[in-house]
Enzyme design. Structure first.
Site, PDB file in Angstrom:
ATOM      1  N   GLY A  12       0.741  -1.210  -0.030  1.00  0.00           N
ATOM      2  CA  GLY A  12       0.150   0.002   0.046  1.00  0.00           C
ATOM      3  C   GLY A  12       0.724   1.224   0.038  1.00  0.00           C
ATOM      4  N   LEU A  13       0.452   2.445  -0.195  1.00  0.00           N
ATOM      5  CA  LEU A  13       1.023   3.834  -0.171  1.00  0.00           C
ATOM      6  C   LEU A  13       1.722   3.741   0.890  1.00  0.00           C
ATOM      7  CD1 LEU A  13      -1.548   5.937  -1.887  1.00  0.00           C
ATOM      8  CD2 LEU A  13       0.487   5.001  -2.861  1.00  0.00           C
ATOM      9  N   SER A  14       2.665   4.782   1.028  1.00  0.00           N
ATOM     10  CA  SER A  14       3.359   5.122   2.322  1.00  0.00           C
ATOM     11  C   SER A  14       2.142   6.021   3.105  1.00  0.00           C
ATOM     12  CB  SER A  14       4.467   6.260   1.948  1.00  0.00           C
ATOM     13  OG  SER A  14       5.023   6.802   3.028  1.00  0.00           O
ATOM     14  N   GLY A  15       2.083   5.516   4.391  1.00  0.00           N
ATOM     15  CA  GLY A  15       1.055   6.040   5.322  1.00  0.00           C
ATOM     16  C   GLY A  15      -0.230   5.576   5.426  1.00  0.00           C
ATOM     17  N   SER A  16      -0.300   4.299   4.518  1.00  0.00           N
ATOM     18  CA  SER A  16      -1.617   3.785   4.657  1.00  0.00           C
ATOM     19  C   SER A  16      -1.760   2.813   5.776  1.00  0.00           C
ATOM     20  CB  SER A  16      -1.626   2.662   3.203  1.00  0.00           C
ATOM     21  OG  SER A  16      -0.606   1.696   3.444  1.00  0.00           O
ATOM     22  N   LYS A  18       0.432   0.101   6.749  1.00  0.00           N
ATOM     23  CA  LYS A  18       1.102  -1.458   6.791  1.00  0.00           C
ATOM     24  C   LYS A  18       2.006  -1.657   7.825  1.00  0.00           C
ATOM     25  CE  LYS A  18       3.376  -0.034   3.144  1.00  0.00           C
ATOM     26  NZ  LYS A  18       3.088   1.414   3.085  1.00  0.00           N
ATOM     27  N   THR A  19       2.854  -0.971   8.345  1.00  0.00           N
ATOM     28  CA  THR A  19       3.640  -0.945   9.551  1.00  0.00           C
ATOM     29  C   THR A  19       2.899  -1.450  10.856  1.00  0.00           C
ATOM     30  OG1 THR A  19       5.553  -0.189   8.539  1.00  0.00           O
ATOM     31  CG2 THR A  19       5.498  -0.352  10.995  1.00  0.00           C
ATOM     32  N   SER A  86       5.979  -1.812  -2.142  1.00  0.00           N
ATOM     33  CA  SER A  86       6.160  -2.725  -3.355  1.00  0.00           C
ATOM     34  C   SER A  86       4.990  -2.190  -4.550  1.00  0.00           C
ATOM     35  CB  SER A  86       5.788  -4.323  -2.858  1.00  0.00           C
ATOM     36  OG  SER A  86       4.898  -4.400  -1.916  1.00  0.00           O
TER      37      SER A  86
END
Length: 185
Positions: A12-16, A18-19, A86
């Site tokens: 997913g986009l940065s800030g979505s 994921k982490t 990714s």
């Protein structure tokens, strides 16, 4: 229940988110005594893929490296959780072909929500032209076409997204059920 490992790939986009989701799933799996390893895109770039840029070729190389490590872990009965932007479908599909158990989790949040969550100021830098080839701004993000799980993080709490992933893994019997602790008085 299967004792074999798997690759749980959060894209997913940065800030979505994921982490956040990856860390929550990791904690839940450890509580269930699973062997688990979290491969976070930022940490990988610092340690395994240092020196790579942000061209398509370099991004694909980065994803192949993460996939290689994740596959090694999964072959050794570890649940490898990958949290990496990714951005290109073809690279994700290449990793999918490496293993028998690949679960793609699309961590979906609208660009404007990701920008609001951006505490590092990366989106603002990209919009100002200070950061080039930033995914979602001047470099494409190719959404998954058929992910096993979609987490709508602008509509779900982190706990709801984590629960969605855990329920999917339980349904396929890839992880043991939550331990039930009984107390007697």
């Amino acid at each position: 229940m299967s004792n074999t490992g798997l690759i749980l790939w959060l894209t997913g986009l940065s800030g979505s988110g994921k982490t956040t989701i990856a860390k929550g799933v990791e904690a839940e799996l450890k509580a269930r005594y699973c062997l688990v390893e979290l491969l976070d895109g930022d940490a990988i770039r610092t340690n395994l893929s240092k020196g790579l840029g942000y061209s398509r070729s370099d991004r694909d190389t980065n994803i192949r490296r993460i996939g290689f490590v994740a596959n090694l872990l999964s072959r050794n009965e570890v649940v490898a959780i990958v949290a990496a932007i990714s951005p290109y479908r073809s690279a994700r599909e290449e990793v999918r072909q490496m293993t028998d158990k690949f679960i793609e989790v699309y961590v979906n949040a609208p660009l404007e929500i990701c920008e609001e969550r951006d505490d590092k100021g990366l989106y603002a830098m990209a919009r100002a032209g200070e950061l080039r080839a930033f995914t979602g701004i001047d470099d494409p993000y190719e959404e998954p076409t058929n992910p096993e799980i979609i987490c709508q993080t602008s509509q779900e709490t982190p706990q709801e997204s984590i629960a969605k992933v855990i329920e999917y893994l339980e349904k396929l019997e890839y992880i043991p059920p939550k331990p039930q602790i009984e107390y007697s008085i």
